[in-house]
Design an enzyme around this catalytic site. Structure first.
Site, PDB file in Angstrom:
ATOM      1  N   PHE A  12       0.878  -1.126   0.116  1.00  0.00           N
ATOM      2  CA  PHE A  12       0.014  -0.062  -0.110  1.00  0.00           C
ATOM      3  C   PHE A  12       0.834   1.231   0.107  1.00  0.00           C
ATOM      4  O   PHE A  12       2.218   1.178   0.335  1.00  0.00           O
ATOM      5  CB  PHE A  12      -0.933  -0.028   1.244  1.00  0.00           C
ATOM      6  CG  PHE A  12      -2.256  -0.235   0.944  1.00  0.00           C
ATOM      7  CD1 PHE A  12      -2.826  -1.362   0.401  1.00  0.00           C
ATOM      8  CD2 PHE A  12      -3.501   0.638   1.197  1.00  0.00           C
ATOM      9  CE1 PHE A  12      -4.032  -1.588  -0.002  1.00  0.00           C
ATOM     10  CE2 PHE A  12      -4.762   0.696   0.894  1.00  0.00           C
ATOM     11  CZ  PHE A  12      -5.215  -0.579   0.192  1.00  0.00           C
ATOM     12  N   GLN A  27      -8.187  14.347   5.387  1.00  0.00           N
ATOM     13  CA  GLN A  27      -7.642  13.544   4.340  1.00  0.00           C
ATOM     14  C   GLN A  27      -8.679  13.311   2.864  1.00  0.00           C
ATOM     15  O   GLN A  27      -9.607  13.001   3.203  1.00  0.00           O
ATOM     16  CB  GLN A  27      -7.395  12.047   4.814  1.00  0.00           C
ATOM     17  CG  GLN A  27      -6.546  11.384   3.685  1.00  0.00           C
ATOM     18  CD  GLN A  27      -6.022  10.090   4.084  1.00  0.00           C
ATOM     19  OE1 GLN A  27      -6.658   9.058   4.526  1.00  0.00           O
ATOM     20  NE2 GLN A  27      -4.720  10.080   4.081  1.00  0.00           N
ATOM     21  N   HIS A  46      -9.046  11.343  -0.456  1.00  0.00           N
ATOM     22  CA  HIS A  46      -8.524  10.217  -1.247  1.00  0.00           C
ATOM     23  C   HIS A  46      -8.529  10.409  -2.766  1.00  0.00           C
ATOM     24  O   HIS A  46      -9.157  11.074  -3.332  1.00  0.00           O
ATOM     25  CB  HIS A  46      -9.338   8.976  -0.914  1.00  0.00           C
ATOM     26  CG  HIS A  46      -8.868   7.597  -1.440  1.00  0.00           C
ATOM     27  ND1 HIS A  46      -8.372   7.309  -2.648  1.00  0.00           N
ATOM     28  CD2 HIS A  46      -8.454   6.476  -0.397  1.00  0.00           C
ATOM     29  CE1 HIS A  46      -8.065   5.903  -2.245  1.00  0.00           C
ATOM     30  NE2 HIS A  46      -8.046   5.633  -1.202  1.00  0.00           N
ATOM     31  N   LEU A  81     -15.359   4.953  -3.383  1.00  0.00           N
ATOM     32  CA  LEU A  81     -14.271   4.702  -3.274  1.00  0.00           C
ATOM     33  C   LEU A  81     -13.647   3.592  -4.156  1.00  0.00           C
ATOM     34  O   LEU A  81     -14.065   2.648  -4.235  1.00  0.00           O
ATOM     35  CB  LEU A  81     -13.689   4.462  -1.655  1.00  0.00           C
ATOM     36  CG  LEU A  81     -12.348   3.786  -1.396  1.00  0.00           C
ATOM     37  CD1 LEU A  81     -11.411   5.161  -1.454  1.00  0.00           C
ATOM     38  CD2 LEU A  81     -12.318   3.292   0.057  1.00  0.00           C
ATOM     39  N   GLU A 113      -7.247   1.922  -2.545  1.00  0.00           N
ATOM     40  CA  GLU A 113      -5.908   2.174  -3.006  1.00  0.00           C
ATOM     41  C   GLU A 113      -5.070   0.930  -3.311  1.00  0.00           C
ATOM     42  O   GLU A 113      -4.239   0.933  -3.921  1.00  0.00           O
ATOM     43  CB  GLU A 113      -5.198   2.723  -1.590  1.00  0.00           C
ATOM     44  CG  GLU A 113      -3.688   3.122  -1.809  1.00  0.00           C
ATOM     45  CD  GLU A 113      -3.021   3.811  -0.567  1.00  0.00           C
ATOM     46  OE1 GLU A 113      -3.862   4.999  -0.076  1.00  0.00           O
ATOM     47  OE2 GLU A 113      -1.998   3.737   0.009  1.00  0.00           O
ATOM     48  N   ARG A 157      -1.437   9.440   0.016  1.00  0.00           N
ATOM     49  CA  ARG A 157      -2.638  10.047  -0.313  1.00  0.00           C
ATOM     50  C   ARG A 157      -2.611  11.445  -0.571  1.00  0.00           C
ATOM     51  O   ARG A 157      -3.261  11.887  -1.815  1.00  0.00           O
ATOM     52  CB  ARG A 157      -3.690   9.516   0.468  1.00  0.00           C
ATOM     53  CG  ARG A 157      -4.123   8.242   0.511  1.00  0.00           C
ATOM     54  CD  ARG A 157      -5.018   7.753   1.548  1.00  0.00           C
ATOM     55  NE  ARG A 157      -5.244   6.407   1.374  1.00  0.00           N
ATOM     56  CZ  ARG A 157      -5.992   5.440   1.965  1.00  0.00           C
ATOM     57  NH1 ARG A 157      -6.633   6.274   3.009  1.00  0.00           N
ATOM     58  NH2 ARG A 157      -6.260   4.185   1.668  1.00  0.00           N
ATOM     59  N   HIS A 182     -12.249  11.549   2.389  1.00  0.00           N
ATOM     60  CA  HIS A 182     -12.107  10.242   2.814  1.00  0.00           C
ATOM     61  C   HIS A 182     -12.027   9.857   4.116  1.00  0.00           C
ATOM     62  O   HIS A 182     -12.651   9.158   4.761  1.00  0.00           O
ATOM     63  CB  HIS A 182     -10.722   9.786   2.035  1.00  0.00           C
ATOM     64  CG  HIS A 182     -10.782   8.167   2.302  1.00  0.00           C
ATOM     65  ND1 HIS A 182     -11.645   7.378   1.846  1.00  0.00           N
ATOM     66  CD2 HIS A 182      -9.703   7.530   2.763  1.00  0.00           C
ATOM     67  CE1 HIS A 182     -11.488   6.053   2.219  1.00  0.00           C
ATOM     68  NE2 HIS A 182     -10.115   6.199   2.933  1.00  0.00           N
ATOM     69  N   ARG A 192      -2.835  10.001   7.092  1.00  0.00           N
ATOM     70  CA  ARG A 192      -2.957   8.907   7.254  1.00  0.00           C
ATOM     71  C   ARG A 192      -2.580   7.576   6.110  1.00  0.00           C
ATOM     72  O   ARG A 192      -2.898   8.121   4.949  1.00  0.00           O
ATOM     73  CB  ARG A 192      -4.482   8.331   7.607  1.00  0.00           C
ATOM     74  CG  ARG A 192      -4.480   6.795   8.063  1.00  0.00           C
ATOM     75  CD  ARG A 192      -5.993   6.580   8.565  1.00  0.00           C
ATOM     76  NE  ARG A 192      -6.933   6.515   7.576  1.00  0.00           N
ATOM     77  CZ  ARG A 192      -7.030   5.834   6.468  1.00  0.00           C
ATOM     78  NH1 ARG A 192      -6.471   4.591   6.343  1.00  0.00           N
ATOM     79  NH2 ARG A 192      -8.069   5.899   5.652  1.00  0.00           N
TER      80      ARG A 192
END
Lengths: 566, 318
Positions: A119, A233, A235, A245, A248, A279, A344, A380
């Site tokens: 990730f 945040q 995304h 979404l 990721e 992100r 997000h 994050r």
């Protein structure tokens, strides 16, 4: 008003709330869980890509939990409390093993061990997953396990409205039964806020409709501080235009972001990590491409999976494939998926330490997205939120048990406070005319997206603050058209609106105040990180229309701030 | 790559309900585009036109299971259905939204799901691992193919659509219903689970009460295929120590179907009936048939198909 007594009230039945409940009930204490929705409907179900974990004997041989903590700290642009990041990393393997033993169907390697993938922002691959429905798989497991204890009372489709406190400690929660609007005072020795995030504050968000920031607002009204509220945040890959979404994991499995010329544009923004940049960096890169004319009409770029092969896409990225097909009419095995950034996650939250304890109010705890521990700092990393909900949900549950063991009964009477809370809620029903919640909420979501979004400026945020003030004035005149008491969702939407406005004001004012760029807080007028003046946590209280800001140092253990390059 | 959009005005007719006023239809006019989901249409109706409308919705990506309802009479998740697709499918820009069938209506599109949850809890919906595993002294390993098979049935999102459209649930109070069977099978078949015998007691009798109408298969928004779970559960019958009358009848019926096809290549209903229910039961039913003049249909003699030997080879698994 009816009253019930519990040792602990947990607000929210997502992963953090259920995990805390599991710990507290297992220790023999009585627990009420209050949730607006049936537990499996909680927003944890929407988490897709995975949960990060260093598992002894089942990780890259070069990896270790210190690297994991380092990645988290660097990803969070050094606003992370390093003791929290270490705890998160060191407990990650154990928590995944626990969930596995409870029945979560993690994807497997050929030898039967839990599988792993990359990730964004990870030095070594650490993400454990169940296809791309990891959140749903974990949530069902924890709900099944916790409800199986037979010791937790679930009040689902109940609306938690106000925290009740005396001079120094929390005394319970006033909540409404949504089926009939009957208020109940849940008296408790401790309260755990695990009420999730706030995506509905933004016009474009990947969040559930239920994410209206209720827990943050309840805390603020109970004179409790939020930590780092300016950090929101975005995304990078939400499906255009529905904002669903696209995990990721799509980039983790090798997906490539391309502009309208077919260029892999991340090479310009993160030459080493490319599409696996964190992100905040990917979100800004996409919007920069669009702004400079290299996006597609409507304002999006392409996420190219076509080279991964049909079978691989359909197994490992099933939800992304299905979403693109159902909601944009795109076959991801043959064409690029249209994506753009959307709100997000909320890094800010109720101020707590690494045990989940709040310093302002004795007996108040928070966990999950509702809390700011802080493990995410200014941004994050993907796969860390599911991990946080479980690790800190459990830590918090254990801290609550400790707290209860040394608890002494208070003598003061607080029933009047509870009745006051009931009245403030009913005020919106009693008015005969005015504006509807929808007018206010739609306007608020636009203002937040335009002016307190991915790119921020002094003027924009000043405008946002004044607009939010106006909306708060307008909201004094909101009324509820539906006079029925049965499942009156309009009444609860009006209460949610009040919560959203309280939180929005705190976000906008604290964002305006932080004169630097760090992680997800990116200011065009202060594009550099400024450690000398701003390497500190924002602590914000809401007093009427005023946001009071103080600061708190970031906890450092092993890692000195360095420039964040990928 | 540019997405083809289109806009259209639609009329959404919602079947509303309140305990005081009963039910009535209400129309909302709305402009939608190619990408508008029904959950978004409902959100817009509620924030822009009529805040009194009640419905459930949360994730808008078909994983939370909140927004089950009937769209033009079809049981669907509102989020997983696009307005314009529905217009095209039915050739009309007038669309009806109604609450799910079977469950008691509470308000507008909101129904009471207590019956659904009770069904789910009856099957003990959780893993019962061994003590060593719980204590962390042993590790589960799971073959990737087992993981894939179990995950298929674990994906139930508790939306209730299958139960709302299942005829057996209405007719047979002992039938657990499709979702509970999918959940039950997911744990019954999990090699890590330790209460297999108890699960068989809960699931087997009920599994034989399904009529294989495939409604659950048709309406499930996650392709869980509860009916497949029920079929696979029936295969556990051979392990059962005590068999209920329903199971015995079911097994006889399966055997009779097999024998009929083995002998003639056809389903000889009279013979199958006789083998399943025995002479006395069949005689009683034959009297009814005689009275209604339908006995002659039951006694039609089937000729074996040509190449019956090929059919028998297949049945023997050759």
């Amino acid at each position: 008003m009816e009253k019930v007594n519990y040792d602990v009230v947990v607000v929210g039945a997502g992963l953090a709330g259920l995990m805390a409940s599991h710990e507290i009930a297992s220790a023999g204490y009585s627990v009420a869980v209050i949730s607006k929705v049936f537990p499996t409907r909680s927003h944890s179900s929407s988490a897709e890509g995975g949960i990060a974990a260093y598992i002894e004997g089942n990780s890259d041989p070069n990896d270790n939990p210190d690297y994991m903590a380092y990645d988290t700290i660097k990803g969070g642009d050094y606003l992370v409390d390093q003791d929290a990041a270490e705890l998160l990393s060191y407990k990650s393997g154990e928590i995944v093993r626990t969930l596995e033993s409870w029945g979560t169907l993690f994807n497997r390697q050929p030898d039967g061990r839990v599988a792993v993938r990359y990730f964004g922002g990870q030095t070594y691959p650490r993400t454990r997953f169940v296809g791309d429905k990891t959140g749903m798989a974990l949530l069902h497991t924890v709900y099944e396990r916790t409800s199986g204890l037979g010791k937790v009372d679930f009040y689902f489709e109940w609306f938690a409205w106000e925290l009740i406190r005396d001079d120094s400690r929390v005394r319970g929660v006033v909540a409404f039964d949504m089926r009939n609007m009957v208020p109940v005072f849940f008296k408790a020795k401790a309260v755990v806020m695990a009420s999730g995030g706030m995506g509905m504050l933004y016009k474009h968000s990947t969040n559930s409709y239920i994410n209206t920031g209720d827990g943050y607002a309840m805390a603020l009204r109970a004179r409790v501080a939020l930590k780092d509220p300016e950090f929101v945040q975005f995304h990078p890959t939400a499906l255009y235009p529905s904002d669903i979404l696209i995990s990721e994991a799509a980039r983790g499995e090798g997906g490539i972001l391309r502009n309208n010329k077919g260029e892999r544009f991340m090479a310009r923004y993160a030459p080493k990590k490319l599409d696996l940049a964190p992100r905040d960096i990917a979100s800004r890169a996409i919007l920069t491409e669009v702004k400079e004319g290299r996006g597609f009409p409507g304002g999006y770029v392409g996420l190219d999976l076509t080279h991964l092969g049909e079978e691989y896409i359909k197994e490992r990225l099933a939800l992304a494939y299905e979403a693109a097909k159902s909601f944009a009419g795109i076959d991801a095995t043959k064409e690029m998926i249209p994506v753009r950034p959307a709100q997000h996650y909320y890094m800010g939250g109720i101020d707590v330490d690494i045990t989940g304890r709040n310093p302002d109010l004795i007996g108040l705890f928070a966990a999950g997205e509702a809390a700011c521990v802080s493990v995410h700092g200014a941004n994050r990393l993907g796969s860390n939120s599911l991990l946080e909900t479980l690790v800190f949900g459990r830590e918090t549950g254990r801290a609550v048990v400790e707290f209860l063991r040394s608890y002494s009964e208070p003598s003061s009477d607080i029933d009047k406070e509870a009745e006051k809370a009931e009245q403030t809620a009913y005020d919106v029903v009693k008015r005969e005319s005015g504006v509807h919640f929808g007018e206010v909420v739609n306007k608020l979501r636009e203002v937040m997206w335009e002016d307190v979004g991915v790119f921020r400026t002094e003027d924009g945020m000043k405008n946002a603050v004044s607009e939010i003030m106006k909306l708060r004035d307008m909201a004094k005149d909101t009324y509820v058209l539906d006079k029925s008491k049965v499942y009156n969702t309009e009444f609860y939407n009006a209460l949610e609106m009040k919560n959203m406005l309280d939180l929005a004001l705190v976000i906008a004012v604290t964002a305006l105040n932080r004169k630097e760029s760090r992680g997800a807080h990116y200011r065009l007028d202060y594009p550099k990180r400024d450690d000398e003046n701003w390497l500190k946590h924002t602590i914000a209280y809401l007093r009427g229309n005023t946001v009071e800001i103080t600061y708190k140092p970031v906890k450092m253990t092993k890692w000195k701030p360095e420039e964040r390059v990928y | 790559m540019s997405l083809q959009n289109e806009e259209m005005e639609v009329i959404i007719k919602v079947k509303r309900f309140s305990q005081d006023k009963g039910s009535w239809w209400q129309e909302y006019k709305l402009k939608v585009d190619r990408f508008t989901q029904f959950t978004e249409a409902l959100r817009r109706i509620k924030t822009e036109q009529d805040p009194t409308l009640a419905y459930r919705a949360a994730c808008h990506m078909a994983v939370c299971g909140s927004c089950g309802m009937k769209i033009n009479g079809e049981p669907r998740l509102a989020c997983k259905t696009l307005v314009i697709d529905t217009v095209k499918k039915y050739g009309s820009n007038v669309i009806t939204l109604e609450p799910m069938d079977y469950f008691t209506p509470v308000k507008d599109l909101v129904v009471n799901l207590d019956d659904f949850y009770e069904r789910m809890y009856k099957v003990k919906p959780r893993l019962y691992p061994s003590e060593e595993v719980l204590k962390g002294e042993a590790e589960h390993r799971l073959k990737p193919e087992d993981q894939r098979m179990l995950w298929k049935f674990a994906q139930c999102i508790w939306c209730g659509l299958c139960v709302s459209s299942c005829p057996s649930v209405r007719n047979d109070p002992e039938f657990l219903g499709p979702a509970a069977h999918a959940k039950g099978f997911r744990f019954l078949a999990d090699p890590r689970d330790t209460i297999t015998e108890e699960r068989e007691k809960i699931l087997l009798d009920s599994a034989w009460r399904c009529t294989y109408c495939y409604m659950c298969y048709n309406v499930c928004p996650r392709d869980v295929e509860p009916v497949t779970a029920i079929k696979k559960t029936r295969a556990y019958t051979k392990l059962a120590k005590v068999k209920s009358p329903v199971i015995e009848t079911g097994e006889k019926h399966t055997q009779a179907v097999f024998e009929s096809i083995f002998e003639s290549g056809k389903l000889e209903e009279a013979k199958v009936y006789l083998s399943t229910y025995g002479v006395i039961g069949s005689l009683r039913d034959m009297i009814y048939l005689l009275q209604s003049g339908k006995l002659k249909y039951a006694l039609v003699k089937e000729k074996p198909v040509e190449n019956i030997s090929e059919v028998r080879k297949i049945l023997r698994g050759e």
